[in-house]
Design a protein around this motif. Sequence first.
Motif, PDB file in Angstrom:
ATOM      1  N   HIS A  92      26.451 -24.130  23.355  1.00  0.00           N
ATOM      2  CA  HIS A  92      25.971 -25.261  24.148  1.00  0.00           C
ATOM      3  C   HIS A  92      25.627 -26.481  23.294  1.00  0.00           C
ATOM      4  N   PHE A  93      25.852 -26.408  21.989  1.00  0.00           N
ATOM      5  CA  PHE A  93      25.594 -27.567  21.132  1.00  0.00           C
ATOM      6  C   PHE A  93      26.914 -28.267  20.885  1.00  0.00           C
ATOM      7  N   PHE A  94      27.207 -29.309  21.681  1.00  0.00           N
ATOM      8  CA  PHE A  94      28.486 -29.994  21.590  1.00  0.00           C
ATOM      9  C   PHE A  94      28.286 -31.486  21.828  1.00  0.00           C
ATOM     10  N   CYS A  95      29.363 -32.245  21.665  1.00  0.00           N
ATOM     11  CA  CYS A  95      29.311 -33.696  21.806  1.00  0.00           C
ATOM     12  C   CYS A  95      28.883 -34.071  23.218  1.00  0.00           C
ATOM     13  N   ALA A  96      27.898 -34.955  23.320  1.00  0.00           N
ATOM     14  CA  ALA A  96      27.386 -35.358  24.626  1.00  0.00           C
ATOM     15  C   ALA A  96      28.386 -36.202  25.404  1.00  0.00           C
ATOM     16  N   HIS A  97      29.454 -36.671  24.743  1.00  0.00           N
ATOM     17  CA  HIS A  97      30.436 -37.506  25.445  1.00  0.00           C
ATOM     18  C   HIS A  97      31.702 -36.741  25.812  1.00  0.00           C
ATOM     19  N   CYS A  98      32.328 -36.091  24.830  1.00  0.00           N
ATOM     20  CA  CYS A  98      33.607 -35.431  25.096  1.00  0.00           C
ATOM     21  C   CYS A  98      33.470 -33.925  25.318  1.00  0.00           C
ATOM     22  N   GLY A  99      32.321 -33.343  24.979  1.00  0.00           N
ATOM     23  CA  GLY A  99      32.101 -31.919  25.226  1.00  0.00           C
ATOM     24  C   GLY A  99      32.694 -30.987  24.198  1.00  0.00           C
ATOM     25  N   LYS A 100      33.246 -31.514  23.100  1.00  0.00           N
ATOM     26  CA  LYS A 100      33.838 -30.648  22.084  1.00  0.00           C
ATOM     27  C   LYS A 100      32.765 -30.124  21.139  1.00  0.00           C
ATOM     28  N   VAL A 101      32.907 -28.843  20.745  1.00  0.00           N
ATOM     29  CA  VAL A 101      31.995 -28.256  19.763  1.00  0.00           C
ATOM     30  C   VAL A 101      32.252 -28.913  18.406  1.00  0.00           C
ATOM     31  N   PHE A 102      31.200 -29.152  17.639  1.00  0.00           N
ATOM     32  CA  PHE A 102      31.327 -29.883  16.387  1.00  0.00           C
ATOM     33  C   PHE A 102      32.024 -29.051  15.320  1.00  0.00           C
ATOM     34  N   GLY A 103      32.874 -29.720  14.539  1.00  0.00           N
ATOM     35  CA  GLY A 103      33.571 -29.073  13.437  1.00  0.00           C
ATOM     36  C   GLY A 103      32.906 -29.382  12.114  1.00  0.00           C
ATOM     37  N   ASP A 104      33.725 -29.454  11.063  1.00  0.00           N
ATOM     38  CA  ASP A 104      33.193 -29.667   9.716  1.00  0.00           C
ATOM     39  C   ASP A 104      32.583 -31.051   9.529  1.00  0.00           C
ATOM     40  N   ASP A 105      32.949 -32.012  10.381  1.00  0.00           N
ATOM     41  CA  ASP A 105      32.404 -33.365  10.246  1.00  0.00           C
ATOM     42  C   ASP A 105      30.947 -33.457  10.687  1.00  0.00           C
ATOM     43  N   GLY A 106      30.431 -32.392  11.292  1.00  0.00           N
ATOM     44  CA  GLY A 106      29.045 -32.434  11.762  1.00  0.00           C
ATOM     45  C   GLY A 106      28.913 -33.318  12.980  1.00  0.00           C
ATOM     46  N   PHE A 107      27.771 -33.954  13.127  1.00  0.00           N
ATOM     47  CA  PHE A 107      27.546 -34.774  14.298  1.00  0.00           C
ATOM     48  C   PHE A 107      26.669 -35.962  13.933  1.00  0.00           C
ATOM     49  N   HIS A 108      26.655 -36.940  14.829  1.00  0.00           N
ATOM     50  CA  HIS A 108      25.789 -38.108  14.717  1.00  0.00           C
ATOM     51  C   HIS A 108      24.822 -38.092  15.895  1.00  0.00           C
ATOM     52  N   GLU A 109      23.626 -38.596  15.675  1.00  0.00           N
ATOM     53  CA  GLU A 109      22.606 -38.583  16.731  1.00  0.00           C
ATOM     54  C   GLU A 109      22.328 -39.983  17.232  1.00  0.00           C
TER      55      GLU A 109
END
Length: 326
Positions: A175-192
């Motif tokens: 359930h931890f995925f991109c709030a816009h596209c819904g994809k699970v995060f890969g090696d690039d991590g995420f931005h808040e």
Amino acid sequence: ASVWKLQHPSLSAVFGSPVPVPQPLLPSPLPTAAAQQLDELLADLGHMQSKLAAAGQGAGVPAEPSPSLDNMLGSLTQDLQELGITAAPTGICTACRKPIAGKVLTALGKTWHPEHFTCACCGQELGGQPFFERGGRAYCEEDYHQAFSPRCAYCASPIREKDLTALDQTWHPEHFFCAHCGKVFGDDGFHERSGKPYCRQDFLAMFAPKCQGCERPVMDNYLSALQGVWHPECFVCAECLSGFAIGSFFELEGRPYCELHFHQRQGSICHGCSRPVTGRCITAAGRKYHPEHFICAYCLGQLQKGTFRERGDKMYCQACHDKLFL
């Protein structure tokens, strides 16, 4: 714990190691010799009672009222002693505080009647099934997770197995995925942004400043000019698309121009030499001239304003004009 640091200077996140989830326990019933003796004794007692009832009926003795359970248990101990059988209680039930004379269940370091070892929340019997312990009390699996397990920040359900910690909250990993596209995060991590996680692509598309030239997100090197940011390769003359070699440019309607095309747009190009007029200027017939380029097209003598004649798009002194055209 592993730490992911993103390249964007204001953004970082930490993925924590899973919080250990307590493992369910199993109560352990302990069959004892005394319990086996009691089971055999109860069978013998039933057989003896049936014989006594038959003997009483044959002798014409009136039947006595049925003895109570307490009386039966009291006499049972005496009968056992007379028969030479020791049937001491196997313990005291933690729930009802009464002796346990039959099957016993051991859990949490205590003894229980099997039917009295129940969930502290819903009262369901826990004998023979996994349970969880908290503060010395037993819980069924469902009530334990509902009461004590961390909740997922996305679905608000209890996290029963692996969890993920990010943005100061806990999540089911799926359930931890991109709030816009819904994809699970890969090696690039995420931005808040505003407490929500985004993949790099969506974050830049939605929140990164846009280049004034191409309107694409500016991610790395950039130039700041004309109240905006630019990719270095996009900051060029809006007319000829050439860069500004000497670092200077002219601004017109929010766009950068080289000197030539700025003056061309402004209508300040010398009609004589086609170069920008930046100093003294002579305007004649709606055209601008450097003073030194305002000359007779025939004799090349410098003209004076008010003493020239126009023919076509050329200027002539009075004498040359009369000689050539009169």
